[in-house]
Design an enzyme around this catalytic site. Structure first.
Site, PDB file in Angstrom:
ATOM      1  N   GLU A 248       4.335  -5.563   7.253  1.00 14.68           N
ATOM      2  CA  GLU A 248       3.583  -4.487   7.917  1.00 14.68           C
ATOM      3  C   GLU A 248       4.006  -4.256   9.363  1.00 14.68           C
ATOM      4  O   GLU A 248       4.029  -3.117   9.821  1.00 14.68           O
ATOM      5  CB  GLU A 248       2.078  -4.787   7.869  1.00 14.68           C
ATOM      6  CG  GLU A 248       1.437  -4.580   6.499  1.00 14.68           C
ATOM      7  CD  GLU A 248       1.522  -5.796   5.586  1.00 14.68           C
ATOM      8  OE1 GLU A 248       2.320  -6.708   5.874  1.00 14.68           O
ATOM      9  OE2 GLU A 248       0.780  -5.835   4.591  1.00 14.68           O
TER      10      GLU A 248
ATOM     11  N   GLY B 275       0.514  -4.986   0.820  1.00 15.58           N
ATOM     12  CA  GLY B 275      -0.642  -4.990  -0.070  1.00 15.58           C
ATOM     13  C   GLY B 275      -0.322  -5.613  -1.424  1.00 15.58           C
ATOM     14  O   GLY B 275      -1.221  -6.113  -2.111  1.00 15.58           O
TER      15      GLY B 275
ATOM     16  N   GLU C 294      -0.795  -9.200  -0.901  1.00 17.13           N
ATOM     17  CA  GLU C 294      -2.236  -9.427  -0.719  1.00 17.13           C
ATOM     18  C   GLU C 294      -2.963  -9.409  -2.068  1.00 17.13           C
ATOM     19  O   GLU C 294      -3.861 -10.217  -2.323  1.00 17.13           O
ATOM     20  CB  GLU C 294      -2.808  -8.374   0.242  1.00 17.13           C
ATOM     21  CG  GLU C 294      -2.293  -8.593   1.660  1.00 17.13           C
ATOM     22  CD  GLU C 294      -2.624  -7.458   2.610  1.00 17.13           C
ATOM     23  OE1 GLU C 294      -2.295  -6.301   2.285  1.00 17.13           O
ATOM     24  OE2 GLU C 294      -3.212  -7.731   3.671  1.00 17.13           O
TER      25      GLU C 294
ATOM     26  N   ALA D  34       0.861  -1.181   0.000  1.00  9.83           N
ATOM     27  CA  ALA D  34       0.000   0.000   0.000  1.00  9.83           C
ATOM     28  C   ALA D  34       0.895   1.228   0.000  1.00  9.83           C
ATOM     29  O   ALA D  34       2.064   1.155   0.364  1.00  9.83           O
ATOM     30  CB  ALA D  34      -0.864  -0.012   1.260  1.00  9.83           C
TER      31      ALA D  34
HETATM   32  N1  3HC Z   1       4.635   3.414  -0.168  1.00  6.13           N
HETATM   33  C1  3HC Z   1       5.102   4.642  -0.511  1.00  6.13           C
HETATM   34  N2  3HC Z   1       6.375   4.862  -0.882  1.00  6.13           N
HETATM   35  C2  3HC Z   1       7.198   3.805  -0.893  1.00  6.13           C
HETATM   36  C3  3HC Z   1       6.783   2.513  -0.545  1.00  6.13           C
HETATM   37  C4  3HC Z   1       5.433   2.338  -0.180  1.00  6.13           C
HETATM   38  N3  3HC Z   1       4.935   1.141   0.128  1.00  6.13           N
HETATM   39  N4  3HC Z   1       7.834   1.689  -0.640  1.00  6.13           N
HETATM   40  C5  3HC Z   1       8.868   2.436  -1.031  1.00  6.13           C
HETATM   41  N5  3HC Z   1       8.482   3.706  -1.187  1.00  6.13           N
HETATM   42  C6  3HC Z   1       9.295   4.830  -1.665  1.00  6.13           C
HETATM   43  C7  3HC Z   1      10.429   5.190  -0.738  1.00  6.13           C
HETATM   44  O1  3HC Z   1      10.009   6.088   0.268  1.00  6.13           O
HETATM   45  C8  3HC Z   1      11.424   5.795  -1.692  1.00  6.13           C
HETATM   46  O2  3HC Z   1      11.001   7.105  -1.927  1.00  6.13           O
HETATM   47  P1  3HC Z   1      12.061   8.249  -2.289  1.00  6.13           P
HETATM   48  O3  3HC Z   1      12.776   7.801  -3.516  1.00  6.13           O
HETATM   49  O4  3HC Z   1      11.247   9.464  -2.441  1.00  6.13           O
HETATM   50  O5  3HC Z   1      12.984   8.305  -1.097  1.00  6.13           O
HETATM   51  C9  3HC Z   1      11.219   4.997  -2.962  1.00  6.13           C
HETATM   52  O6  3HC Z   1       9.928   4.404  -2.856  1.00  6.13           O
HETATM   53  C10 3HC Z   1      12.233   3.901  -3.192  1.00  6.13           C
HETATM   54  O7  3HC Z   1      12.284   3.092  -2.008  1.00  6.13           O
HETATM   55  P2  3HC Z   1      13.651   2.497  -1.460  1.00  6.13           P
HETATM   56  O8  3HC Z   1      14.668   3.564  -1.380  1.00  6.13           O
HETATM   57  O9  3HC Z   1      13.321   1.754  -0.228  1.00  6.13           O
HETATM   58  O10 3HC Z   1      14.040   1.523  -2.657  1.00  6.13           O
HETATM   59  P3  3HC Z   1      14.765   0.121  -2.624  1.00  6.13           P
HETATM   60  O11 3HC Z   1      14.904  -0.289  -4.020  1.00  6.13           O
HETATM   61  O12 3HC Z   1      15.972   0.190  -1.739  1.00  6.13           O
HETATM   62  O13 3HC Z   1      13.743  -0.864  -1.872  1.00  6.13           O
HETATM   63  C11 3HC Z   1      11.625  -1.912  -1.423  1.00  6.13           C
HETATM   64  C12 3HC Z   1      12.531  -1.192  -2.461  1.00  6.13           C
HETATM   65  C13 3HC Z   1      12.291  -3.221  -1.003  1.00  6.13           C
HETATM   66  C14 3HC Z   1      10.310  -2.172  -2.042  1.00  6.13           C
HETATM   67  C15 3HC Z   1      11.471  -0.996  -0.177  1.00  6.13           C
HETATM   68  O14 3HC Z   1      11.127   0.291  -0.598  1.00  6.13           O
HETATM   69  C16 3HC Z   1      10.439  -1.433   0.806  1.00  6.13           C
HETATM   70  O15 3HC Z   1      10.679  -2.336   1.572  1.00  6.13           O
HETATM   71  N6  3HC Z   1       9.270  -0.747   0.807  1.00  6.13           N
HETATM   72  C17 3HC Z   1       8.271  -0.884   1.823  1.00  6.13           C
HETATM   73  C18 3HC Z   1       7.522  -2.147   1.747  1.00  6.13           C
HETATM   74  C19 3HC Z   1       6.432  -2.164   2.765  1.00  6.13           C
HETATM   75  O16 3HC Z   1       6.625  -1.888   3.928  1.00  6.13           O
HETATM   76  N7  3HC Z   1       5.250  -2.529   2.298  1.00  6.13           N
HETATM   77  C20 3HC Z   1       4.108  -2.643   3.138  1.00  6.13           C
HETATM   78  C21 3HC Z   1       3.341  -1.371   3.116  1.00  6.13           C
HETATM   79  S1  3HC Z   1       1.991  -1.411   4.242  1.00  6.13           S
HETATM   80  C22 3HC Z   1       0.778  -2.280   3.409  1.00  6.13           C
HETATM   81  O17 3HC Z   1       0.969  -2.727   2.311  1.00  6.13           O
HETATM   82  C23 3HC Z   1      -0.502  -2.420   4.159  1.00  6.13           C
HETATM   83  C24 3HC Z   1      -1.454  -3.336   3.498  1.00  6.13           C
HETATM   84  O18 3HC Z   1      -1.451  -4.561   4.192  1.00  6.13           O
HETATM   85  C25 3HC Z   1      -2.831  -2.784   3.500  1.00  6.13           C
END
Ligand code: 3HC
Ligand code: NAI
Length: 708
Positions: A130, A107, A110, A63
Site C-alpha cells: 500500500e 487487501g 489481509e 482492494a
Molecule cells: N485494483 C484495480 N486494478 C488492478 C489492481 C488493483 N488492485 N491491480 C492490478 N490492476 C489492473 C491493472 O491496472 C491492469 O489493468 P489493465 O489491464 O486495464 O491495464 C491489470 O489489472 C493487470 O495488471 P498488471 O499489468 O500490473 O499485471 P501484472 O501481471 O504485470 O501484475 C500484479 C499483477 C503483480 C498483481 C500487479 O498488478 C500489482 O502489483 N497490482 C497492485 C497491487 C496493489 O498495489 N495492491 C494493493 C492495493 S491497495 C489495498 O489493497 C488497500 C487495502 O489495504 C484496503
C-alpha cells in the site's frame, strides 16, 4: 453473488472461488459476493471447513484501486469497506483455508490473514504494497501481520511495501503449508485435516508481539529508514505508527487507528499522485492505433553495436533477461574495455547481493564479443549504440541492412538524432525504430521507444512487449530532437544554469530541487552525466539559436576550463575519491564574476522561485510536446520523468504536478516569468488554452490521445 464468486462443495468442504479477472481485485461486488458465500458456509451444517481460492493468475491483488478515486472524489462513501468482511471470515467457527497462488497483495493478504490457515504455491508472492500507493493497509493488515510474522518483519513489509516469497512466508509462519502441484487439491487435503477443529483467530494471537524494550529500537530504526529511503513521504511513517499500535493498543483500537491513518493517507495529494503513476504505468502500453492483438516478432537473440557506456549496459539488460547477445565494436581494445566494464558491473552486483555468482556466470556466457558482422544474419534484433553522429550511424545502418535478415528489428539508441534520417540509410525503414535506454542502461527502468514515420506496427508492438520482458517501462514517443525526456530536460537544465548566473549557487539550486523531491539536483545531474556532452551538443546546434534570445554561458566556461563534472573530479562541484560532491567556492566566485561582467542582472532567488522556474520549464515544454503529439498522454510524460529523471513519484510527474497546482496558477506564473525573463518563457499555447478553460492536462489527454 454473481459470476464473480462461485461457491461449490466437495462433500463436507466448501470451495469459494474468486473470479474477477485480470487480478481478482476486491471490488465492492467481489467483497459482497465473498460475504454471501461465507454466510452460506456458516449456515450449512454439512460444511465443516472451507477453502478460499482465486481463479486465474492470482489469489487477490488487493482492494480495487479504482475505487479509491471514487471515494476521494465523493462518488463512493464505502470507506475501506473490507473490515466487516475480514471480521466475518475470522469469526466463522468453521476453519477457512486461504489457498494462495500468484499474488496476495494488500487487501488480498489481509483477506488471507483473516482466514484461519494459509497454504500457498511455492511461486506465490505475499505483500502489503500500500505505501507504494501513498496509503497504508486498511483492512487490518497492520494489526494482523505482526501477529503472524512478528514486529520486525511486519514493520518492514508494511513500511517498505516489498513482497516476500511464499517460501519466506512459510518460514515466518505467515503460510502454514507450501503446496507443490495442484493447489486446490493440496488446499482441500489440508482443509480435511483441520475440518471440525477450532478455527484460530489471527487477531487473538499475541505470542509473536515481543516485549516493549525489544520493539522500541525496531520502530526507531524503521522510522529513520523511512525518513531517508522514502524521503518526503508520510505513508511509510504512518505504517510504522499503525504497526506500533499493535504493541500498545488492543486489536479493536489498533484497527481504529489504522482506519484513521488509512483515510488520512488516502485523501492526501501524494496518494492521488501515486495512484496516477500506478495506472499511467499500465496505460503506456496501450497505443490507440496499435491494437493488443497486433502481431509481434520473436526476439530470441540480439546484437549490440558499440561496446561503450551504453552498449555494454544494453548487452547486460538482454543477458539478464536470458536473451543471447552479440556485442560488436570496431577494435579489440574497445571491445576489451567494454567487456571489462560489464564484468566490473556484475562483480559489484554480486558484492551487493543483487545477483549470485552463478547467475552472473550464466549471463556472461550469453554475451559473445565480436569484431565482425558475421553472425548478424541470425539475430532477431540489433541495437546500435555507437558514437552520436548522423554520418557514422548511417554507415552502421547501411551495413546492418546488408548483413541482417529480412524482418530483423534495427534499433538505434541515439539520444538526439532523427530516427527517420537514420532509417533512410536503409531500404527497410519499417524495421527501424529508436530504443533510447537511459544511463546506466542496466539500472534505469525507462526505455523511450521512438516511433519513426515508417516504423511498422509489428516492430513497435514488439518493442513495447520486449520492454516488459527486459524489465523496463517502455514509453512510445515521437521523433523530435531529444524526444520527450531530454527535450524537456534541456529546458530544465538551462533554467538551472540561468539561476546560477543570476545570483544563486549550484548548492542552493540543487538543494531547492532536492527538497522538492528530485532524486538529484539539476547541476549535480549535469556533473554526473558529463558537462562536456551538453557543451558538444550546444556547439553543434549553435546555428539554430535565435539571435537575441538568452543562452546560458557559464556552463561552457566551466567546460573550457576542463571542468566536465565527476569524470574530471570537478564541474559545478569538486569531487573527492568517493565521488562525493563538495561545494566549490572557486566556482561560485568565477561564476559571479563572469555573470556580472556579462551584465546578467543579479537578484535574490528564493527556493520557491528556483523550484517554480525549473519545474515550470519542464511543464511548459511538456505542454508543447503533448500538443504536438510527441507524447500520447500527459501520463506518459509523467512516467518518463519518474522512471528516467528522478522526479518524485509522490508528486505524480511534472504534468500531474502542474494539474494539482492548477493550470491557471501555473500559467500566470509562466506569464510573469515571460515578462521578466523574456522569450524562452512564452507560454505553450496548450497551457494557455487549458488554463483559460479551467481544464487539466489529464482532461486534455482523455479527449486527445493521438500521436503525431
Ligand atoms: N485494483 C484495480 N486494478 C488492478 C489492481 C488493483 N488492485 N491491480 C492490478 N490492476 C489492473 C491493472 O491496472 C491492469 O489493468 P489493465 O489491464 O486495464 O491495464 C491489470 O489489472 C493487470 O495488471 P498488471 O499489468 O500490473 O499485471 P501484472 O501481471 O504485470 O501484475 C500484479 C499483477 C503483480 C498483481 C500487479 O498488478 C500489482 O502489483 N497490482 C497492485 C497491487 C496493489 O498495489 N495492491 C494493493 C492495493 S491497495 C489495498 O489493497 C488497500 C487495502 O489495504 C484496503
Ligand atoms: P561511448 O563513446 O561510450 O561508446 C561508443 C562505442 O561505440 C565505443 O566503444 C566505440 O568504439 C564504438 N563504436 C564507434 N563506432 C563504431 C562502429 N562503427 N561499429 C562498432 N562500434 C563502434 O558512447 P555512449 O555514451 O555509449 O553512447 C552511445 C550512444 O548512446 C550514442 O548514440 C549516445 O547518444 C546514446 N546515449 C548515450 C547516453 C549516455 O548517457 N552516455 C544515454 C542515452 C543514449
Amino acid at each position: 453473488m454473481d459470476d464473480l464468486i462461485q461457491l461449490t462443495r466437495d462433500s463436507d468442504i466448501a470451495i469459494i472461488t474468486i473470479n474477477n479477472p485480470p487480478v481478482n481485485a476486491l471490488s465492492p461486488a467481489v467483497a459482497s459476493g465473498i460475504a454471501q458465500a461465507v454466510a452460506q458456509v456458516a449456515s450449512d451444517a454439512a460444511i465443516r471447513a472451507a477453502v478460499l481460492i482465486g481463479g486465474g493468475r492470482n489469489f487477490v491483488a488487493g482492494a480495487d484501486i479504482k475505487e479509491f478515486g471514487k471515494m476521494t472524489s465523493g462518488q463512493s462513501q464505502r470507506g475501506a469497506g473490507l473490515n466487516p468482511l475480514v471480521l466475518q471470515i475470522e469469526d466463522l467457527p468453521k476453519p477457512v483455508v486461504a489457498a494462495i497462488h500468484g499474488s496476495a497483495f494488500g487487501g488480498g493478504l489481509e483477506l488471507a490473514m483473516a482466514c484461519h490457515y494459509r497454504v500457498a504455491a511455492p511461486t506465490a508472492q505475499l505483500g502489503q504494497p500500500e505505501v507504494k500507493l501513498g496509503i497504508i493497509p486498511g483492512a487490518g493488515g497492520t494489526q494482523r501481520l505482526p501477529r503472524l510474522v512478528g514486529i520486525f518483519k511486519a514493520v518492514e513489509m508494511c513500511a517498505e511495501g516489498n513482497p516476500i516469497s511464499a517460501r519466506e512466508a512459510a518460514s515466518l509462519g505467515l503460510v502454514d503449508r507450501l503446496i507443490d502441484g495442484d493447489l486446490l487439491q493440496g488446499a482441500m487435503a489440508f482443509a480435511r485435516e483441520i475440518a471440525g477443529k477450532p478455527a484460530p483467530k489471527t487477531r487473538e494471537r499475541n505470542e509473536k508481539l515481543g516485549a516493549p524494550e525489544q520493539n522500541a529500537p525496531i520502530f526507531a530504526a524503521a522510522r529513520e529508514k523511512a525518513r531517508t529511503k522514502q524521503r518526503g513521504m508520510p505513508a511509510p511513517l504512518a505504517a510504522v505508527d499503525a504497526v506500533e499500535a499493535v504493541t500498545t493498543l488492543p486489536f479493536d483500537q489498533g484497527s481504529q487507528l489504522e482506519q484513521e491513518l488509512f483515510r488520512k493517507c488516502l485523501f492526501s495529494d501524494q496518494s492521488k499522485a501515486l495512484i496516477h503513476i500506478f495506472f499511467s504505468e499500465r496505460e503506456v502500453a496501450k497505443i490507440p492505433d496499435i491494437p493488443k492483438d497486433t502481431r509481434t516478432l520473436a526476439v530470441n537473440s540480439v546484437a549490440v553495436v558499440g561496446a561503450g557506456t551504453m552498449g555494454g549496459g544494453i548487452a547486460m539488460v538482454f543477458a539478464n533477461a536470458g536473451i543471447p547477445v552479440l556485442l560488436k565494436d570496431t577494435d579489440q581494445p574497445a571491445l576489451d574495455r567494454g567487456l571489462a566494464t560489464i564484468q566490473k558491473n556484475y562483480l559489484s552486483s554480486v558484492k551487493r547481493g543483487r545477483f549470485t555468482q552463478q547467475f552472473v556466470e550464466e549471463r556472461l556466457q550469453l554475451i559473445q564479443p565480436t569484431l565482425r558482422y558475421d553472425d548478424f544474419a541470425k539475430v532477431d534484433m540489433v541495437v546500435e549504440a555507437v558514437f552520436e553522429g548522423m554520418a557514422i550511424k548511417k554507415v552502421v545502418f547501411e551495413q546492418l541492412d546488408r548483413v541482417c535478415k529480412k524482418g530483423a528489428i534495427l534499433a538505434s539508441n541515439t539520444s538526439t538524432l532523427n530516427i527517420d534520417e537514420i532509417a533512410s540509410a536503409t531500404p527497410r525503414p519499417e524495421s527501424v525504430i529508436g530504443t533510447h535506454f537511459f544511463s546506466p542502461a542496466n539500472v534505469m527502468r525507462l526505455l523511450e521507444i521512438v516511433r519513426g514515420k515508417a516504423s511498422s506496427k509489428e516492430v513497435i508492438a514488439t518493442c513495447m512487449q520486449l520492454s516488459k520482458k527486459i524489465g523496463k517501462v517502455g514509453v512510445l514517443v515521437g521523433n523530435c530532437r531529444g524526444f520527450v525526456g531530454n527535450r524537456m530536460f534541456h529546458q530544465y537544465g538551462r533554467e538551472a544554469v540561468f539561476l546560477v548566473e543570476e545570483g544563486s549557487t549550484p548548492q542552493a539550486v540543487d538543494q531547492a530541487l532536492s527538497n522538492f523531491g528530485m532524486a538529484l539536483g539539476p547541476l549535480a545531474t549535469g556533473d554526473l552525466a558529463g558537462l562536456d556532452i551538453g557543451w558538444r551538443i550546444r556547439k553543434e546546434y549553435r546555428h539554430l539559436e535565435k539571435p537575441g534570445v538568452r543562452q546560458p554561458f557559464v556552463n561552457d566556461r566551466l567546460c573550457e576550463l576542463g571542468r566536465y563534472g565527476q569524470k574530471t573530479t570537478a564541474g559545478w562541484y569538486k569531487y573527492d575519491e568517493n565521488r562525493r560532491a563538495i561545494p566549490d567556492p572557486e566556482v561560485n566566485e568565477m561564476v559571479r564574476k563572469w555573470a556580472i561582467e556579462a551584465g546578467v542582472p543579479q537578484h535574490n532567488l528564493s527556493p520557491e522561485e528556483i523550484v517554480d522556474r525549473c519545474i515550470y520549464a519542464l511543464v511548459n515544454e511538456g505542454a508543447h510536446i503533448l500538443e504536438e503529439g510527441i507524447a500520447l498522454r500527459a501520463g506518459d510524460i509523467d512516467i518518463i520523468y519518474v522512471n528516467g529523471y528522478g522526479f518524485p513519484a509522490y508528486r505524480g510527474g511534472p504534468m500531474w504536478y502542474a494539474d494539482t497546482v492548477g493550470l491557471k496558477k501555473v500559467h500566470e506564473r509562466i506569464c510573469d516569468f515571460h515578462r521578466q525573463y523574456g522569450e524562452l518563457w512564452k507560454p505553450a499555447p496548450l497551457l494557455a488554452r487549458l488554463a483559460s478553460e479551467g481544464k487539466t492536462f489529464s482532461e486534455f489527454t482523455k479527449e486527445h490521445a493521438v500521436m503525431a
